[in-house]
Scaffold this motif. Sequence first.
Motif, PDB file in Angstrom:
ATOM      1  N   LEU A 187      64.280  27.853  35.335  1.00 22.96           N
ATOM      2  CA  LEU A 187      64.040  28.804  36.414  1.00 22.96           C
ATOM      3  C   LEU A 187      64.280  30.234  35.928  1.00 22.96           C
ATOM      4  CD1 LEU A 187      63.371  29.250  39.403  1.00 22.96           C
ATOM      5  CD2 LEU A 187      65.810  28.938  39.911  1.00 22.96           C
ATOM      6  N   THR A 188      65.316  30.421  35.134  1.00 19.87           N
ATOM      7  CA  THR A 188      65.579  31.742  34.564  1.00 19.87           C
ATOM      8  C   THR A 188      64.421  32.186  33.675  1.00 19.87           C
ATOM      9  OG1 THR A 188      67.980  31.392  34.599  1.00 19.87           O
ATOM     10  CG2 THR A 188      67.141  33.068  33.079  1.00 19.87           C
ATOM     11  N   ALA A 189      63.924  31.279  32.847  1.00 17.93           N
ATOM     12  CA  ALA A 189      62.794  31.598  31.975  1.00 17.93           C
ATOM     13  C   ALA A 189      61.554  31.937  32.789  1.00 17.93           C
ATOM     14  CB  ALA A 189      62.507  30.426  31.032  1.00 17.93           C
ATOM     15  N   TYR A 190      61.380  31.279  33.938  1.00 18.00           N
ATOM     16  CA  TYR A 190      60.229  31.588  34.799  1.00 18.00           C
ATOM     17  C   TYR A 190      60.338  33.011  35.341  1.00 18.00           C
ATOM     18  CZ  TYR A 190      56.334  30.899  37.960  1.00 18.00           C
ATOM     19  OH  TYR A 190      55.114  31.022  38.589  1.00 18.00           O
ATOM     20  N   HIS A 191      61.543  33.389  35.775  1.00 18.31           N
ATOM     21  CA  HIS A 191      61.741  34.749  36.267  1.00 18.31           C
ATOM     22  C   HIS A 191      61.503  35.774  35.158  1.00 18.31           C
ATOM     23  CE1 HIS A 191      64.495  33.027  39.658  1.00 18.31           C
ATOM     24  NE2 HIS A 191      63.231  33.054  40.021  1.00 18.31           N
ATOM     25  N   GLN A 192      61.908  35.453  33.960  1.00 24.32           N
ATOM     26  CA  GLN A 192      61.652  36.343  32.824  1.00 24.32           C
ATOM     27  C   GLN A 192      60.154  36.462  32.564  1.00 24.32           C
ATOM     28  OE1 GLN A 192      64.057  34.201  30.004  1.00 24.32           O
ATOM     29  NE2 GLN A 192      65.841  35.555  30.276  1.00 24.32           N
ATOM     30  N   LEU A 193      59.437  35.348  32.717  1.00 24.97           N
ATOM     31  CA  LEU A 193      57.982  35.360  32.552  1.00 24.97           C
ATOM     32  C   LEU A 193      57.333  36.266  33.594  1.00 24.97           C
ATOM     33  CD1 LEU A 193      55.414  33.984  31.205  1.00 24.97           C
ATOM     34  CD2 LEU A 193      55.519  32.379  33.120  1.00 24.97           C
ATOM     35  N   GLN A 194      57.788  36.149  34.850  1.00 24.85           N
ATOM     36  CA  GLN A 194      57.232  36.986  35.906  1.00 24.85           C
ATOM     37  C   GLN A 194      57.475  38.470  35.636  1.00 24.85           C
ATOM     38  OE1 GLN A 194      59.162  34.857  39.315  1.00 24.85           O
ATOM     39  NE2 GLN A 194      57.106  34.934  40.189  1.00 24.85           N
ATOM     40  N   ALA A 195      58.644  38.782  35.099  1.00 24.01           N
ATOM     41  CA  ALA A 195      58.978  40.184  34.826  1.00 24.01           C
ATOM     42  C   ALA A 195      58.063  40.782  33.767  1.00 24.01           C
ATOM     43  CB  ALA A 195      60.436  40.291  34.385  1.00 24.01           C
ATOM     44  N   GLU A 196      57.625  39.957  32.822  1.00 25.19           N
ATOM     45  CA  GLU A 196      56.768  40.425  31.738  1.00 25.19           C
ATOM     46  C   GLU A 196      55.279  40.375  32.111  1.00 25.19           C
ATOM     47  OE1 GLU A 196      57.505  41.746  28.907  1.00 25.19           O
ATOM     48  OE2 GLU A 196      59.609  41.256  28.525  1.00 25.19           O
ATOM     49  N   ALA A 197      54.932  39.536  33.082  1.00 23.99           N
ATOM     50  CA  ALA A 197      53.526  39.366  33.460  1.00 23.99           C
ATOM     51  C   ALA A 197      53.016  40.588  34.217  1.00 23.99           C
ATOM     52  CB  ALA A 197      53.364  38.111  34.308  1.00 23.99           C
ATOM     53  N   MET A 198      51.706  40.643  34.400  1.00 25.29           N
ATOM     54  CA  MET A 198      51.092  41.728  35.149  1.00 25.29           C
ATOM     55  C   MET A 198      51.430  41.606  36.630  1.00 25.29           C
ATOM     56  SD  MET A 198      47.369  41.391  33.275  1.00 25.29           S
ATOM     57  CE  MET A 198      46.573  42.698  34.220  1.00 25.29           C
ATOM     58  N   SER A 199      51.427  42.733  37.332  1.00 25.17           N
ATOM     59  CA  SER A 199      51.622  42.698  38.772  1.00 25.17           C
ATOM     60  C   SER A 199      50.453  41.961  39.425  1.00 25.17           C
ATOM     61  CB  SER A 199      51.692  44.118  39.328  1.00 25.17           C
ATOM     62  OG  SER A 199      50.413  44.742  39.227  1.00 25.17           O
ATOM     63  N   GLN A 200      50.622  41.598  40.699  1.00 22.09           N
ATOM     64  CA  GLN A 200      49.526  40.913  41.378  1.00 22.09           C
ATOM     65  C   GLN A 200      48.298  41.820  41.470  1.00 22.09           C
ATOM     66  OE1 GLN A 200      49.618  37.812  44.601  1.00 22.09           O
ATOM     67  NE2 GLN A 200      49.368  39.605  45.902  1.00 22.09           N
ATOM     68  N   ALA A 201      48.498  43.091  41.765  1.00 22.76           N
ATOM     69  CA  ALA A 201      47.362  44.006  41.874  1.00 22.76           C
ATOM     70  C   ALA A 201      46.617  44.108  40.549  1.00 22.76           C
ATOM     71  CB  ALA A 201      47.844  45.386  42.319  1.00 22.76           C
ATOM     72  N   ALA A 202      47.366  44.232  39.448  1.00 20.56           N
ATOM     73  CA  ALA A 202      46.725  44.315  38.133  1.00 20.56           C
ATOM     74  C   ALA A 202      46.063  42.994  37.764  1.00 20.56           C
ATOM     75  CB  ALA A 202      47.757  44.715  37.076  1.00 20.56           C
ATOM     76  N   SER A 203      46.674  41.889  38.163  1.00 21.01           N
ATOM     77  CA  SER A 203      46.111  40.570  37.876  1.00 21.01           C
ATOM     78  C   SER A 203      44.789  40.376  38.608  1.00 21.01           C
ATOM     79  CB  SER A 203      47.107  39.478  38.282  1.00 21.01           C
ATOM     80  OG  SER A 203      48.322  39.587  37.557  1.00 21.01           O
ATOM     81  N   VAL A 204      44.755  40.758  39.871  1.00 18.71           N
ATOM     82  CA  VAL A 204      43.515  40.644  40.650  1.00 18.71           C
ATOM     83  C   VAL A 204      42.435  41.538  40.039  1.00 18.71           C
ATOM     84  CG1 VAL A 204      42.453  41.178  42.876  1.00 18.71           C
ATOM     85  CG2 VAL A 204      44.624  39.937  42.794  1.00 18.71           C
ATOM     86  N   ALA A 205      42.831  42.731  39.584  1.00 15.74           N
ATOM     87  CA  ALA A 205      41.864  43.627  38.949  1.00 15.74           C
ATOM     88  C   ALA A 205      41.285  42.994  37.684  1.00 15.74           C
ATOM     89  CB  ALA A 205      42.526  44.963  38.624  1.00 15.74           C
ATOM     90  N   MET A 206      42.125  42.309  36.900  1.00 18.57           N
ATOM     91  CA  MET A 206      41.639  41.643  35.696  1.00 18.57           C
ATOM     92  C   MET A 206      40.675  40.512  36.070  1.00 18.57           C
ATOM     93  SD  MET A 206      43.704  39.568  32.681  1.00 18.57           S
ATOM     94  CE  MET A 206      44.168  40.996  31.683  1.00 18.57           C
TER      95      MET A 206
END
Length: 214
Positions: free
Chosen positions: A186-205
Amino acid sequence: MALGLVGTADAFEREYREIKHGGLLEGFPEYVKYEGRAVEIRLYNIGIIPGLLQTPEYARVLADSAVRRGAITPEQADERVAFLAERQAALVRPRPPMVFVTMDESCIRRPVGGAKVMDAQLAHLIQFAGLPNTLLQVAPYEMGERRTFDLPVNLLTLPDRSVICYAESQAQGNLDRDSTSVVPVLTAYHQLQAEAMSQAASVAMIEQVRKGTP
């Protein structure tokens, strides 16, 4: 999310008993029993859109491909697609779960089923991101070594706030309810989210991929 039959944990268990293997990995049938009543669902996938977000057409292409490879029978392919729809429908409830999805960039760039199927699938992702109980993020290629997982991971938070983890490789799946091993995931998942693109940027991609622009 798909609409239709609303399943229960018992119904899922019976359904899985009726499906004769069909390429299901160890631990997954038990995982699905919990998925239908989770209050939070966290998903990470590589290469393929997570099942709960797949359109029927996208899911059918994957199932038919497995038939052509000899991995499953045509009947098992039909069962697989129908059961996926039931899993999706089980999440449409008066109090739906929060669904957090982080997917590797390869999920949206890997063509499955041709342009028409992929366009509809990407449009579905954008619609999913607009729901009030969802968060969709893309983990871009440039994350490199900062990507915390190399295999798909599913995390479920149950009504009693306990967390279970299901992870799989090509050959096997593993369901883990031991907090000493689940909490680091779960900690690693939160770390992944912190490094991933925001939802707005993800939708734009995703929109850029739909338009065929780099």
